[in-house]
Design an enzyme around this catalytic site. Structure first.
Site, PDB file in Angstrom:
ATOM      1  NE  ARG A  99      13.247 -45.990 -20.743  1.00 10.87           N
ATOM      2  CZ  ARG A  99      12.211 -46.739 -20.362  1.00 10.87           C
ATOM      3  NH1 ARG A  99      12.356 -48.034 -20.222  1.00 10.87           N
ATOM      4  NH2 ARG A  99      11.033 -46.189 -20.129  1.00 10.87           N
ATOM      5  CG  HIS A 126       9.470 -42.478 -16.743  1.00 14.37           C
ATOM      6  ND1 HIS A 126       9.525 -42.129 -18.075  1.00 14.37           N
ATOM      7  CD2 HIS A 126       9.088 -43.786 -16.711  1.00 14.37           C
ATOM      8  CE1 HIS A 126       9.183 -43.183 -18.811  1.00 14.37           C
ATOM      9  NE2 HIS A 126       8.908 -44.195 -18.016  1.00 14.37           N
ATOM     10  CD  GLN A 129       4.627 -44.220 -16.733  1.00 14.96           C
ATOM     11  OE1 GLN A 129       5.247 -44.950 -17.477  1.00 14.96           O
ATOM     12  NE2 GLN A 129       3.331 -44.386 -16.527  1.00 14.96           N
ATOM     13  CG  ASP A 213       8.016 -47.834 -10.488  1.00 15.91           C
ATOM     14  OD1 ASP A 213       7.901 -48.864 -11.195  1.00 15.91           O
ATOM     15  OD2 ASP A 213       8.916 -46.988 -10.662  1.00 15.91           O
ATOM     16  CB  CYS A 253       4.854 -46.532 -14.371  1.00 16.70           C
ATOM     17  SG  CYS A 253       6.168 -47.317 -13.425  1.00 16.70           S
ATOM     18  NE  ARG A 281       4.719 -43.388 -21.012  1.00 14.94           N
ATOM     19  CZ  ARG A 281       5.905 -44.006 -20.984  1.00 14.94           C
ATOM     20  NH1 ARG A 281       6.079 -45.078 -20.234  1.00 14.94           N
ATOM     21  NH2 ARG A 281       6.947 -43.537 -21.636  1.00 14.94           N
TER      22      ARG A 281
HETATM   23  N1   CP Z   1       6.487 -47.558 -17.933  1.00 17.05           N
HETATM   24  C1   CP Z   1       7.528 -47.685 -18.778  1.00 17.05           C
HETATM   25  O1   CP Z   1       8.286 -46.751 -19.021  1.00 17.05           O
HETATM   26  O2   CP Z   1       7.643 -48.931 -19.318  1.00 17.05           O
HETATM   27  P1   CP Z   1       8.861 -49.420 -20.212  1.00 17.05           P
HETATM   28  O3   CP Z   1      10.078 -49.460 -19.323  1.00 17.05           O
HETATM   29  O4   CP Z   1       8.459 -50.785 -20.686  1.00 17.05           O
HETATM   30  O5   CP Z   1       9.056 -48.451 -21.333  1.00 17.05           O
HETATM   31  N1  NVA Z   2      11.358 -46.914 -11.762  1.00 22.54           N
HETATM   32  C1  NVA Z   2      11.424 -47.843 -12.868  1.00 22.54           C
HETATM   33  C2  NVA Z   2      10.448 -47.456 -13.927  1.00 22.54           C
HETATM   34  C3  NVA Z   2      10.386 -48.339 -15.124  1.00 22.54           C
HETATM   35  C4  NVA Z   2       9.422 -47.860 -16.155  1.00 22.54           C
HETATM   36  C5  NVA Z   2      12.840 -47.878 -13.430  1.00 22.54           C
HETATM   37  O1  NVA Z   2      13.483 -46.824 -13.486  1.00 22.54           O
HETATM   38  O2  NVA Z   2      13.300 -48.946 -13.780  1.00 22.54           O
END
Ligand code: CP
Ligand code: NVA
Length: 294
Positions: A99, A126, A129, A213, A253, A281
């Site tokens: 990430r 993502h 996701q 989101d 999400c 997930r």
């Molecule tokens: N949806 C998602 O990726 O959640 P987290 O940021 O908690 O991993």
């Molecule tokens: N769009 C959000 C998703 C988190 C899971 C972010 O990037 O923070």
């Protein structure tokens, strides 16, 4: 093979990943020993709950060993170059899931690592996701129409391309200036119907699934006040949700901010599927890991 983005994947691969996620969900025992003896790096430059836990638990459930790394202990690009981190981790690990803030870091590491690299969220996409989202959508209805209301962000990019690749359609409503990247609109339109509007009601009208989101993604906190203002009128509340199909489901999400992008009653609605989606997930990550290490 890496899994950096939905956009770089073929429709067949996305279709197979969603199908495999469903199979892993139905028959977890069949895959319990599949990756015994492998080591999987799980690297987080940003906070995470769902991704952090589903990827670690999923790795163990397939018989592999997870190695969790936090950004501040590795110092990607600070303590040493991004490429050097990739070359070193490649010597220890069979797969590296990351990430990151900047999608280009994933591309740089994938270029130097022989081990497959998995995107656990970047500024651009993502994709893990999206596999879970598409599993949740298809559990409700194959080839569903999705309405996405909110920010044209990473989650939407992966969702819009993935949804059209598997035969669905998407209507997107964002405030002016917060539309998804044109490249994603063009790509998704190669596969299916994509409409982009600035009117949430138009997007939601008759849809099978309503998705939103957060308005401010991680890394964009400095824009929060400006975004709260720009997104006013884009909350998914009961009035907006009622404009979808009578059996429509609500998706997010997560994490959710009740009172911003979604109202409390919609989060708790009988047709909210957000926690099934979060569960998916786990199954989706296992499908991705089986795919890249297959
Ligand atoms: N949806 C998602 O990726 O959640 P987290 O940021 O908690 O991993
Ligand atoms: N769009 C959000 C998703 C988190 C899971 C972010 O990037 O923070």
């Amino acid at each position: 093979m890496d899994f950096l983005s939905i956009a770089d994947s073929s429709p067949d691969r996305i279709h197979d990943l969603v199908a495999m996620a469903g199979e892993v969900k139905q028959h977890p025992g069949r895959f319990a020993e599949r990756l015994t003896g492998r080591s999987v790096g799980l690297f987080f430059m940003k906070p995470s709950t769902r991704t952090r836990v589903s990827s670690e638990v999923g790795t163990r459930q397939l018989g592999a060993d997870p190695v969790v790394l936090k950004g501040d202990e590795v110092g990607l690009g600070g303590r040493e170059t991004v490429e050097d981190v990739g070359r070193v981790l490649d010597r220890y690990l069979d797969a590296l899931a990351m990430r990151v803030f900047d999608h280009r870091d994933l591309v740089s590491i994938a270029a130097v690592a022989e081990a497959p690299v998995i995107n656990l969220l970047s500024d651009l996409e993502h994709p893990c996701q999206a596999i879970a989202d598409l599993l949740t959508v298809t559990e409700h209805r194959p080839k569903a129409s999705i309405a996405y209301v909110g920010d044209g962000n990473n989650v939407l990019h992966s969702l819009m391309v993935g949804a059209t690749m598997i035969g669905g359609s998407i209507r997107i409503a964002t405030p002016v200036g917060y539309e998804p990247d044109d490249r994603y609109i063009a790509l998704a339109r190669q596969y299916g119907n994509v409409e982009v509007t600035n009117d949430p009601s138009e997007a939601v009208d008759g849809a099978d699934c309503v998705y939103t989101d957060v308005w401010t993604s991680m890394g964009r906190e400095a824009e929060m006040a400006q975004r709260l203002d720009a997104f006013s009128g884009f909350i998914v509340d009961e009035t907006l949700f009622a404009k979808a199909a009578p059996d429509a489901i609500f998706l997010h999400c997560l994490p959710a901010h009740r009172g911003e992008e979604v109202s409390g009653p919609v989060m708790e609605h009988a047709r909210s599927r957000v926690f099934d989606q979060a569960e998916n997930r786990l199954h989706a990550f296992k499908a991705v890991l089986l795919d890249v290490l297959g």
